[in-house]
Design a protein around this motif. Structure first.
Motif, mmCIF file in Angstrom:
data_model
loop_
_atom_site.group_PDB
_atom_site.id
_atom_site.type_symbol
_atom_site.label_atom_id
_atom_site.label_comp_id
_atom_site.label_asym_id
_atom_site.label_seq_id
_atom_site.Cartn_x
_atom_site.Cartn_y
_atom_site.Cartn_z
ATOM 1 N N VAL A 273 50.055 52.805 37.213
ATOM 2 C CA VAL A 273 49.234 53.027 36.019
ATOM 3 C C VAL A 273 49.258 54.515 35.725
ATOM 4 O O VAL A 273 49.055 55.341 36.624
ATOM 5 C CB VAL A 273 47.786 52.546 36.232
ATOM 6 N N LEU B 215 43.339 48.939 37.836
ATOM 7 C CA LEU B 215 43.335 47.741 37.000
ATOM 8 C C LEU B 215 43.756 46.516 37.804
ATOM 9 O O LEU B 215 44.671 46.596 38.631
ATOM 10 C CB LEU B 215 44.305 47.897 35.822
ATOM 11 N N VAL C 231 46.013 43.429 38.055
ATOM 12 C CA VAL C 231 47.290 43.125 37.413
ATOM 13 C C VAL C 231 47.796 41.763 37.876
ATOM 14 O O VAL C 231 47.537 41.332 39.004
ATOM 15 C CB VAL C 231 48.357 44.203 37.708
ATOM 16 N N THR D 167 46.091 44.749 42.354
ATOM 17 C CA THR D 167 45.586 45.891 41.591
ATOM 18 C C THR D 167 46.628 47.006 41.603
ATOM 19 O O THR D 167 47.520 47.041 42.448
ATOM 20 C CB THR D 167 44.268 46.431 42.180
ATOM 21 N N SER E 180 46.815 51.471 40.502
ATOM 22 C CA SER E 180 46.143 52.668 40.015
ATOM 23 C C SER E 180 47.113 53.838 40.105
ATOM 24 O O SER E 180 48.173 53.732 40.726
ATOM 25 C CB SER E 180 44.892 52.956 40.849
ATOM 26 N N GLY F 141 48.180 43.917 32.729
ATOM 27 C CA GLY F 141 47.020 44.620 33.274
ATOM 28 C C GLY F 141 45.798 44.331 32.426
ATOM 29 O O GLY F 141 45.857 44.370 31.194
ATOM 30 N N SER G 114 44.160 43.811 27.154
ATOM 31 C CA SER G 114 45.158 43.868 28.221
ATOM 32 C C SER G 114 46.333 44.749 27.804
ATOM 33 O O SER G 114 46.535 45.033 26.620
ATOM 34 C CB SER G 114 45.659 42.456 28.559
ATOM 35 N N LEU H 262 52.248 50.840 33.590
ATOM 36 C CA LEU H 262 51.325 50.471 32.519
ATOM 37 C C LEU H 262 50.706 51.752 31.976
ATOM 38 O O LEU H 262 50.058 52.502 32.714
ATOM 39 C CB LEU H 262 50.241 49.527 33.041
ATOM 40 N N GLU I 212 38.725 39.133 38.730
ATOM 41 C CA GLU I 212 39.161 40.512 38.551
ATOM 42 C C GLU I 212 38.232 41.480 39.286
ATOM 43 O O GLU I 212 38.683 42.435 39.922
ATOM 44 C CB GLU I 212 39.206 40.869 37.061
#
Length: 541
Positions: free
Chosen positions: A8, A20, A22, A36, A38, A62, A69, A85, A227
């Protein structure tokens, strides 16, 4: 097998806020992996082959806490692949960047770069800060410790002491609402021009300096339990937040909600008990403890009810999740028509707040005129002149029609606060049909409006009222169209089980309301709101 690394990107000082959840999907829609990612900890996933052959491409998704998203399609060649992302630089200012995971600010950045300004008027907007002291909600002057602004944008930082606070916001184009502020430090309140052409002219976002709990609780508030659980697992957050409760009880409460929803809180009962005992200014600990007791087989009804009473006495929950958990717990022990008036009135008050909820954010927010007057309909206007429509409305239409069942309870009790229960709005079409039927049987009748006199035949069904300048027509006839609130039947005193005496913490005993305090009537709430309101937008934007 292919190893996929997902990162990310974002130039943030608060990089942890970019963590996030994912998911990786195959071209046919099946889910291949979840986790996840980051900026500091990319997600790494092993993608197995399908039918002995590797996938040629996958879709990476994500999920943001605001419900939107970010997607990217990745071509798979060889044993390794990467995807990034990009959250993007949506915010027009660095100091507003923390808002972007919770709310889109792309329209503000585009306007700043192009110089184009929205034609939609924000109008006058005001704020009043309410605090719960000695069991009473009282207004106080709002004194931000920091304030930044641009055209159509403001951010205020408020230092919130360690007792319950509600920030009330309203305006000509902003529906009145009250938001629970997390106690114990600086809280940021961002007011940003909305991109929508209808609804509120401003979006309101609340967050602390450490935004971890807002991220997890925003997913929970939307019902995205999976999530939230992924973030908690990635950070080991639930355990960490519980263990650090002395330094950060608000985050500890967030961790407790996460574990409660995943039914993994049972072996941490002592920690929850400490959360309840050490922080009497937070209702959330007692709410979680009552809900946890409900999950236990050895818990008694009296124990659950005592914890509910304790939560009610501590004021409204900080987190939106707390309002729904409280109502669910009270519903589980409600005795129906055999319920006491006291508990039933408290149950109706809790329902009224939960139904008045107006935001899907982490912190509890509800429509209302004051802390004791939740509303099921939006209210607009200046702090002393409420109306039932925004100033831009071309037509105000007829008076709002409300119904209340015959003999219904008109006020509930939330701790020491007497809560005015909202009347249920009724479709104007139903009222018109009744008048058509009245004319059919030979009575002279016309559909009522705010200005017309009601015909004699309908006087028994409808009553014109004025609520601080808002004309209404009230009826006690349309019971089936109003929210149910059957009056509780008091238990026979001799047959009633002995009510356990709740041993309150010393802080709560000292905070009992003083008998000589001014009565909190509609006039009191109005005068408090008027005398302590701060204008934040003057109508020029």
């Amino acid at each position: 097998m292919t190893q996929l690394t997902i990162s990310v990107s974002g130039s943030w000082s608060e990089s942890r806020l970019l963590t996030l959840p994912v998911d990786v999907y195959a071209p046919d829609g099946r889910i291949l992996a979840s986790g996840t990612a980051s900026p500091s900890q990319p997600g790494r996933f092993e993608l197995s082959k399908w039918g002995g052959l590797p996938w040629d491409r996958v879709h990476v998704l994500g999920k943001l806490p605001n419900g939107s998203s970010i997607q990217q399609t990745v071509e798979l060649r060889g044993d390794r692949a990467e995807a990034t992302l990009h959250l993007g630089e949506e915010s027009p200012h660095e100091w507003l960047q923390w808002v972007t995971p919770f709310r889109s600010l792309g329209h503000l950045r585009s306007a700043a770069e192009s110089g184009a300004v929205s034609n939609r008027r924000i109008g006058k907007v005001w704020m009043t800060l309410w605090s719960l002291r000695d069991g009473r909600w009282e207004a106080q002057g709002l004194r931000p410790i920091e304030r930044q602004r641009d055209y159509g944008i403001q951010q205020l930082v408020v230092d919130v002491p360690r007792f319950p606070h509600l920030l009330q916001i309203g305006g000509e184009e902003v529906a009145w609402r009250l938001v629970s502020l997390p106690p114990g430090g600086p809280v940021r309140v961002a007011l940003t021009r909305s991109a929508a052409e209808d609804g509120d002219a401003l979006d309101i976002t609340v967050g602390r300096a450490k935004p971890d709990n807002e991220l997890i609780m925003s997913y929970l508030a939307r019902g995205a339990v999976a999530e939230a659980d992924r973030l908690a697992e990635a950070w080991n957050a639930a355990d960490l937040l519980l263990y650090e409760k002395k330094q950060d009880p608000v985050s500890a409460a967030a961790g407790a909600y996460v574990l409660l929803k995943n039914r993994r809180l049972q072996h941490r009962r002592d920690w929850v008990g400490n959360l309840v005992e050490w922080f009497p200014y937070m209702a959330d600990g007692a709410i979680v403890s009552a809900a946890l007791a409900l999950q236990r087989e050895d818990a008694t009804e009296s124990e659950i009810r005592s914890l509910i009473d304790l939560a009610l006495g501590r004021g409204l929950p900080i987190f939106a999740m707390g309002a729904s958990v409280l109502v669910e717990t009270m519903a589980a022990v409600h005795r129906g028509k055999r319920e006491t008036k006291r508990f039933h009135a408290a149950y109706l008050a809790a329902q009224a707040y939960a139904r008045a909820r107006c935001s899907r954010g982490a912190y509890f927010a509800f429509y209302g005129k004051s802390p004791a007057e939740p509303s099921w309909m939006p209210i607009y206007g200046q702090e002393g002149k409420p109306v039932d429509h925004p100033s831009s409305a071309l037509e105000t239409g007829d008076a709002v029609v409300y119904a209340r069942p015959m003999g219904a309870i008109q006020a509930g009790r939330f701790g020491h606060t007497r809560v005015v229960l909202p009347r249920a709005p009724v479709s104007p079409q139903i009222v018109k049909e009744l008048y058509v039927e009245a004319s059919r049987i030979g009575e002279s009748a016309t559909a009522p409006t705010a200005s017309t006199r009601l015909p004699r035949s309908a006087d028994r069904l409808f009553q014109k009222t004025v609520d601080l300048g808002m004309p209404k027509i009230e009826t006690s006839f349309l019971q089936e169209f109003a929210v149910g609130s059957v009056r509780g039947m008091p238990l026979i005193e001799s047959a009633a089980p002995a009510r356990p005496r709740l041993k309150l913490p010393v802080e709560l005993v000292a905070d009992r309301p003083v008998k000589s305090a001014r009565r909190q009537t509609a006039k009191y709430w109005r005068e408090e709101r008027l005398s302590h309101a701060l204008t934040v937008f003057d109508g020029e934007e």
